[in-house]
Design a protein around this motif. Structure first.
Motif: not given
Ligand code: HAM
Length: 421
Positions: A118-119, A312, A315, A319
């Protein structure tokens, strides 16, 4: 056999592409406020640029570059980052000869052969900003402030600003010797990369990804104890102007950054939400790189910049549910009762689009059910139904999904009707 995308790359489709462009739009807005010009450099460069610029002992150069020979036998590399390329263009185009401070931004894909997670992608995008031609500590705080304004403009407020100084050449050389002595006693317990870094560049041991929790690294001497008086005065000014700008910061003497061109001030803006799975993710990072221009054949130019990782940021925005209310509802979906009305409907759709409305129309169905399904799928605010009778009378049946009513209106009034919603 199905050909799939490469590991660590992404297809951005529809809403995902929208998120990318949204961040780019915000980046363009913020750069305008600082009079920053855009610079678009090639995606590949001579490998030597990154060897000399980023540094031969860095992970990026040692392990992560997509390097290849072209058909002419030239050694080339897909750019792993933007600063070296901007500096190369700056030197090559003699931009240093222009008066005053030069400010550039870039936005686009970078390539690093990393372990995807992730990222962390193999193809990722950066928004970068580089200020060249000035060695003032006040510029450092302005650049950090710009970075933090950029995150806030995206709606990201939970982040911490972590800063450090890695001093000038003189203090870094004394510190490197000290680190070499210190790590020599611990090197047997460290990874193979750290062993090879010990002689070549012991500073790199501090940002080793394998040994990051190793006690020897945690207890290593701090650069802050080896700074020259000039470094101390400079860093004090950076800190005091950050305070004047109301930017809260933490100092981390472990922050040395993984690229060799850095000097003096370095910083990272890190996502800070302990309840989140991505707490601690570095969203953007940068620092001063006063020696880079001369390293690649240009004059000495003092410079500072940063780059933010777009994936990123997405992400974080996901969120924060920043894109949940994206309303791509279509203004009007035109339904024809038979094939005879299709051309009339197409013409009407065309006219309404010319006026700036988002119009949907089904090309293959003449039954009502699939056409209503299209209206549902596209979240149409207005559904307009045209049959034989409507064609003759110049009136149309309108299902208004906003008001939840059905009415008959003049076709010539449809634009005003929709705009009046
Ligand atoms: P960097 O720390 O290597 O610095 O990268 C900057 C940012 O790019 C990171 O904080 C992260 O958000 C993003 N990033 C890096 N690698 C990846 C990856 N594999 N996948 C996704 N995102 C990634 C530089 O690149 C310097 N050129 C920054 C700079 C500009 N320094 C001075 N001017």
């Amino acid at each position: 056999m199905l050909i799939t995308k490469l590991k660590g790359t992404n297809d951005l489709i529809g809403i995902e592409a929208y998120k990318y462009r949204f961040i780019q739009k915000k980046a363009n807005e913020i750069t305008k406020l600082y009079g920053i010009e855009e610079m678009i450099t090639p995606i590949f460069e001579k490998t030597e640029l990154f060897l000399r610029g980023v540094g031969e002992t860095t992970d990026i150069v040692n392990k992560e570059m997509y390097s290849f020979q072209d058909k002419g036998g030239r050694d080339l590399t897909l750019r792993p980052e933007g600063t070296a390329a901007v500096s190369r263009a700056f030197v090559e185009n003699k931009l240093y000869a222009l008066p005053g401070l030069k400010k550039y931004s870039y936005f686009g894909p970078m390539f690093r052969y990393e372990r995807p997670q992730a990222g962390r992608m193999r193809q990722f995008s950066q928004f970068g900003v580089e200020f060249l031609g000035n060695g003032s500590p006040y510029m450092d705080s302005e650049v950090i402030s710009l970075a933090s304004k950029f995150l806030k403009s995206l709606g990201i407020n939970k982040f911490k600003v972590v800063i450090n100084t890695i001093g000038n050449k003189e203090s870094r050389s004394i510190y490197s010797n000290k680190l070499r002595e210190y790590f020599a006693e611990h090197i047997l317990e460290m990874c193979a990369d750290c062993k090879s870094r010990l002689e070549k560049n012991p500073l790199r041991i501090l940002d080793c990804k394998v040994d990051s929790k190793n006690a020897a690294i945690c207890n290593a001497p701090s650069i802050l104890d080896f700074l020259t008086q000039d470094d101390i005065v400079y860093f004090d000014k950076v800190k005091s102007s950050l305070e004047a700008l109301d930017i809260k910061y933490e100092i981390s003497n472990r922050l040395v950054r993984g690229l060799d061109y850095y000097t003096s001030t370095v910083f990272e803006l890190i996502y800070d939400d302990p309840s989140s799975k991505i707490d601690g993710l570095t969203l953007l990072a940068g620092g001063r790189y006063n020696g880079l221009s001369s390293e690649i054949g240009g004059p000495d130019v003092e410079a500072i910049g940063f780059a933010a990782g777009i994936e990123r940021l997405i992400l974080v925005l996901d969120e924060l549910h920043q894109f949940d209310n994206l309303n791509s509802a279509c203004d009007v979906c035109i339904i024809s009762i038979g094939e005879e009305q299709k051309n009339h409907c197409l013409k009407l759709a065309d006219k309404l689009r010319d006026k700036g409305l988002y119009v949907e129309i089904d090309y293959v169905s003449f039954n009502l059910k699939p056409q209503f399904k299209l209206a549902d799928r596209t979240n149409a605010k207005i559904i307009m139904i045209i049959g034989e009778e409507e064609l003759v009378s110049g009136k149309v049946i309108v299902k208004n999904k906003i008001k939840n009513i059905e009415e008959v209106i003049l076709e010539s009034e449809i634009y005003n009707y929709i705009k009046g919603e």
